[in-house]
Enzyme design. Structure first.
Site, PDB file in Angstrom:
ATOM      1  N   CYS A 113       0.815  -1.226   0.000  1.00 27.98           N
ATOM      2  CA  CYS A 113       0.000   0.000   0.000  1.00 27.98           C
ATOM      3  C   CYS A 113       0.845   1.271   0.000  1.00 27.98           C
ATOM      4  O   CYS A 113       0.323   2.359  -0.265  1.00 27.98           O
ATOM      5  CB  CYS A 113      -0.944  -0.010   1.197  1.00 27.98           C
ATOM      6  SG  CYS A 113      -1.945  -1.487   1.264  1.00 27.98           S
ATOM      7  N   HIS A 254      -3.221   6.795   2.358  1.00 29.16           N
ATOM      8  CA  HIS A 254      -3.699   5.502   1.870  1.00 29.16           C
ATOM      9  C   HIS A 254      -5.073   5.234   2.484  1.00 29.16           C
ATOM     10  O   HIS A 254      -5.305   5.535   3.656  1.00 29.16           O
ATOM     11  CB  HIS A 254      -2.707   4.403   2.255  1.00 29.16           C
ATOM     12  CG  HIS A 254      -3.262   3.037   2.021  1.00 29.16           C
ATOM     13  ND1 HIS A 254      -3.851   2.675   0.831  1.00 29.16           N
ATOM     14  CD2 HIS A 254      -3.356   1.947   2.837  1.00 29.16           C
ATOM     15  CE1 HIS A 254      -4.267   1.425   0.917  1.00 29.16           C
ATOM     16  NE2 HIS A 254      -3.988   0.967   2.124  1.00 29.16           N
ATOM     17  N   ASN A 284     -10.311  -0.505  -0.022  1.00 25.74           N
ATOM     18  CA  ASN A 284      -8.850  -0.414   0.002  1.00 25.74           C
ATOM     19  C   ASN A 284      -8.299  -0.919  -1.328  1.00 25.74           C
ATOM     20  O   ASN A 284      -8.386  -2.114  -1.617  1.00 25.74           O
ATOM     21  CB  ASN A 284      -8.338  -1.261   1.174  1.00 25.74           C
ATOM     22  CG  ASN A 284      -6.820  -1.244   1.316  1.00 25.74           C
ATOM     23  OD1 ASN A 284      -6.107  -0.825   0.409  1.00 25.74           O
ATOM     24  ND2 ASN A 284      -6.325  -1.719   2.443  1.00 25.74           N
TER      25      ASN A 284
HETATM   26  O1  UT7 Z   1      -3.884  -1.574   3.542  1.00 24.84           O
HETATM   27  C1  UT7 Z   1      -2.841  -2.098   4.296  1.00 24.84           C
HETATM   28  C2  UT7 Z   1      -2.964  -1.787   5.703  1.00 24.84           C
HETATM   29  N1  UT7 Z   1      -4.151  -2.409   6.250  1.00 24.84           N
HETATM   30  C3  UT7 Z   1      -4.737  -1.825   7.239  1.00 24.84           C
HETATM   31  O2  UT7 Z   1      -4.331  -0.760   7.607  1.00 24.84           O
HETATM   32  C4  UT7 Z   1      -5.889  -2.547   7.921  1.00 24.84           C
HETATM   33  C5  UT7 Z   1      -5.877  -2.151   9.353  1.00 24.84           C
HETATM   34  N2  UT7 Z   1      -6.880  -2.828  10.152  1.00 24.84           N
HETATM   35  C6  UT7 Z   1      -8.192  -2.501  10.103  1.00 24.84           C
HETATM   36  O3  UT7 Z   1      -8.609  -1.693   9.296  1.00 24.84           O
HETATM   37  C7  UT7 Z   1      -9.101  -3.124  11.118  1.00 24.84           C
HETATM   38  O4  UT7 Z   1      -8.336  -3.739  12.115  1.00 24.84           O
HETATM   39  C8  UT7 Z   1     -10.093  -4.148  10.511  1.00 24.84           C
HETATM   40  C9  UT7 Z   1     -11.141  -3.439   9.678  1.00 24.84           C
HETATM   41  C10 UT7 Z   1      -9.353  -5.146   9.647  1.00 24.84           C
HETATM   42  C11 UT7 Z   1     -10.824  -4.900  11.614  1.00 24.84           C
HETATM   43  O5  UT7 Z   1     -11.465  -3.983  12.489  1.00 24.84           O
HETATM   44  P1  UT7 Z   1     -11.243  -4.088  14.079  1.00 24.84           P
HETATM   45  O6  UT7 Z   1     -12.110  -3.072  14.687  1.00 24.84           O
HETATM   46  O7  UT7 Z   1      -9.782  -3.980  14.330  1.00 24.84           O
HETATM   47  O8  UT7 Z   1     -11.811  -5.519  14.405  1.00 24.84           O
HETATM   48  P2  UT7 Z   1     -11.052  -6.781  15.038  1.00 24.84           P
HETATM   49  O9  UT7 Z   1     -10.017  -7.318  14.119  1.00 24.84           O
HETATM   50  O10 UT7 Z   1     -10.630  -6.426  16.416  1.00 24.84           O
HETATM   51  O11 UT7 Z   1     -12.233  -7.845  15.097  1.00 24.84           O
HETATM   52  C12 UT7 Z   1     -13.383  -7.611  15.873  1.00 24.84           C
HETATM   53  C13 UT7 Z   1     -14.378  -8.723  15.630  1.00 24.84           C
HETATM   54  C14 UT7 Z   1     -13.796 -10.123  15.647  1.00 24.84           C
HETATM   55  O12 UT7 Z   1     -14.705 -10.948  16.319  1.00 24.84           O
HETATM   56  P3  UT7 Z   1     -14.440 -11.408  17.846  1.00 24.84           P
HETATM   57  O13 UT7 Z   1     -13.138 -12.164  17.793  1.00 24.84           O
HETATM   58  O14 UT7 Z   1     -14.354 -10.128  18.622  1.00 24.84           O
HETATM   59  O15 UT7 Z   1     -15.625 -12.225  18.151  1.00 24.84           O
HETATM   60  C15 UT7 Z   1     -13.760 -10.523  14.186  1.00 24.84           C
HETATM   61  O16 UT7 Z   1     -13.913 -11.921  14.009  1.00 24.84           O
HETATM   62  O17 UT7 Z   1     -14.976  -8.568  14.330  1.00 24.84           O
HETATM   63  C16 UT7 Z   1     -14.986  -9.832  13.666  1.00 24.84           C
HETATM   64  N3  UT7 Z   1     -14.945  -9.592  12.233  1.00 24.84           N
HETATM   65  C17 UT7 Z   1     -16.069  -9.419  11.499  1.00 24.84           C
HETATM   66  N4  UT7 Z   1     -17.372  -9.418  11.823  1.00 24.84           N
HETATM   67  C18 UT7 Z   1     -18.260  -9.190  10.849  1.00 24.84           C
HETATM   68  C19 UT7 Z   1     -13.862  -9.486  11.421  1.00 24.84           C
HETATM   69  N5  UT7 Z   1     -14.265  -9.247  10.161  1.00 24.84           N
HETATM   70  C20 UT7 Z   1     -15.624  -9.203  10.181  1.00 24.84           C
HETATM   71  C21 UT7 Z   1     -16.597  -8.974   9.202  1.00 24.84           C
HETATM   72  N6  UT7 Z   1     -17.893  -8.974   9.581  1.00 24.84           N
HETATM   73  N7  UT7 Z   1     -16.294  -8.740   7.911  1.00 24.84           N
END
Ligand code: UT7
Length: 327
Positions: A113, A254, A284
């Site tokens: 990215c 980004h 993204n």
């Molecule tokens: O482009 C390169 C760089 N990439 C980035 O910068 C990405 C950076 N990260 C992010 O944008 C965020 O961390 C995410 C969007 C990927 C995830 O958001 P988050 O608020 O950090 O969520 P999390 O990873 O802490 O997950 C929270 C919960 C989990 O469930 P449990 O374990 O709490 O029960 C995940 O399993 O959300 C769940 N989850 C989803 N639920 C519904 C993960 N993906 C999904 C989904 N729909 N698509």
């Protein structure tokens, strides 16, 4: 020493839209989760028969038209991508042929990215050194081709698109002021496509093990690292030029997550009206996200001559980067 000035921008997004409602039918997710956690409403998907160079070609043509240049004027084509048409020849060479840019050298660069800002650094160096006078730089991706459509952690995030700029040697005050490039390979496994290279060559076993698809291991950790690293890179760039945050007219980061973009803007103290946001409609698009956002801002007339544009990126590698431009 000449500076490298952006004299034309262009972008291309494939017309097919994939909405959050469409994704609800594929994986256990919801429009509400995607919207509140990422800010994404929809993203664009390239058709099966189109590869990264097909998107790149249209973005390049738009940038060349805006610059008023012919492809034979180009000395160098750089394509930042982690989804090349194939391992080799490079997507840049495919593009060189399709454009008819027969004088141009051509190569791809892989910095995920952060690839577009890494490319700006390369283009700036080539122009300042006198190695090239006119450079076409693209960020172009078809990430939906390497997404695991059963993995809700990643498949809701990514989209396809291409953005391009034409840079030319310029004797004036305008142009790329500097680029700051960083990497931390020790955290490479956080964002990875492990298979189909020389480590795990293409095989049924590699594909069956899911190694041919992108993986994100610890999105939350990536989130926090991204905000801190981009803030550091941005402040380093401003300090080098004796500029204050209030001197920044446009912040183009980004587009990985609306919450990352907002957190960065708030930590730096850049007001919302100066921050470009395209993630809602495109998701993204990795290396393509910054040049697409830049092109939209330029074509909408928001970026005026002499204004200060601050670019920041963070991505797989890990890599991160910033650049300051006097437009
Ligand atoms: O482009 C390169 C760089 N990439 C980035 O910068 C990405 C950076 N990260 C992010 O944008 C965020 O961390 C995410 C969007 C990927 C995830 O958001 P988050 O608020 O950090 O969520 P999390 O990873 O802490 O997950 C929270 C919960 C989990 O469930 P449990 O374990 O709490 O029960 C995940 O399993 O959300 C769940 N989850 C989803 N639920 C519904 C993960 N993906 C999904 C989904 N729909 N698509």
């Amino acid at each position: 020493m000449p500076s490298a000035r952006i004299i034309g921008t262009g972008s291309y997004l494939p017309p097919k839209v994939l909405t959050n409602a469409d994704l609800e039918k594929l994986v256990d997710t919801s429009d509400e989760w995607i919207l509140t956690r990422t800010g994404i409403v929809e993203r664009r998907i390239a058709p099966e028969e189109e590869a990264t160079s097909d998107l790149a070609l249209r973005a390049a043509q738009a940038a060349l038209e805006a610059a008023g240049l012919d492809p034979v004027d180009l000395d160098m084509i750089l394509v930042a991508t982690i989804t090349p048409d194939m391992p080799f020849p490079s997507t840049a060479c495919v593009l060189q042929d399709r454009l008819g840019a027969r004088r141009a050298a051509a190569m791809d660069l892989s910095a995920a990215c952060s690839g577009f800002i890494y490319g700006l650094g390369m283009a700036d160096g080539l122009i300042r050194a006198g190695t090239a006078r006119t450079v076409l730089l693209l960020g172009a991706e078809t990430l939906t081709k390497v997404v695991n459509w059963q993995d809700r952690n990643t498949c809701v995030l990514f989209g396809d698109g291409a953005g391009a700029v034409v840079l030319r040697a310029d004797e004036g005050e305008r142009g790329i002021l500097s680029t700051h490039l960083y990497a931390d390979g020790s955290k490479g496994s956080l964002l990875i496509l492990p298979g189909c290279g020389s480590r795990h060559p293409v095989s049924h076993a590699a594909v069956d093990a899911g190694l041919a698809k992108m993986q994100m291991n610890g999105g939350n950790e990536v989130f926090k690292l991204a905000v801190r690293a981009m803030e550091d890179a941005a402040l380093t760039a401003l300090k080098q030029h004796g500029l204050e945050v209030s001197d920044v007219d446009h912040l183009i980061t980004h587009q990985a997550n609306l919450r990352i973009i907002s957190a960065l803007g708030q930590r730096l103290g850049v007001p919302d009206h100066k921050v470009e946001v395209t993630i809602r409609k495109y998701g993204n698009t990795s290396a393509a996200s910054i040049p697409i956002a830049l092109d939209e801002a330029v074509r909408a007339g928001r970026v005026k001559a002499g204004e200060i544009v601050l670019l920041c990126a963070f991505g797989g590698g890990l890599t991160w980067a910033s650049s300051l431009i006097r437009w």
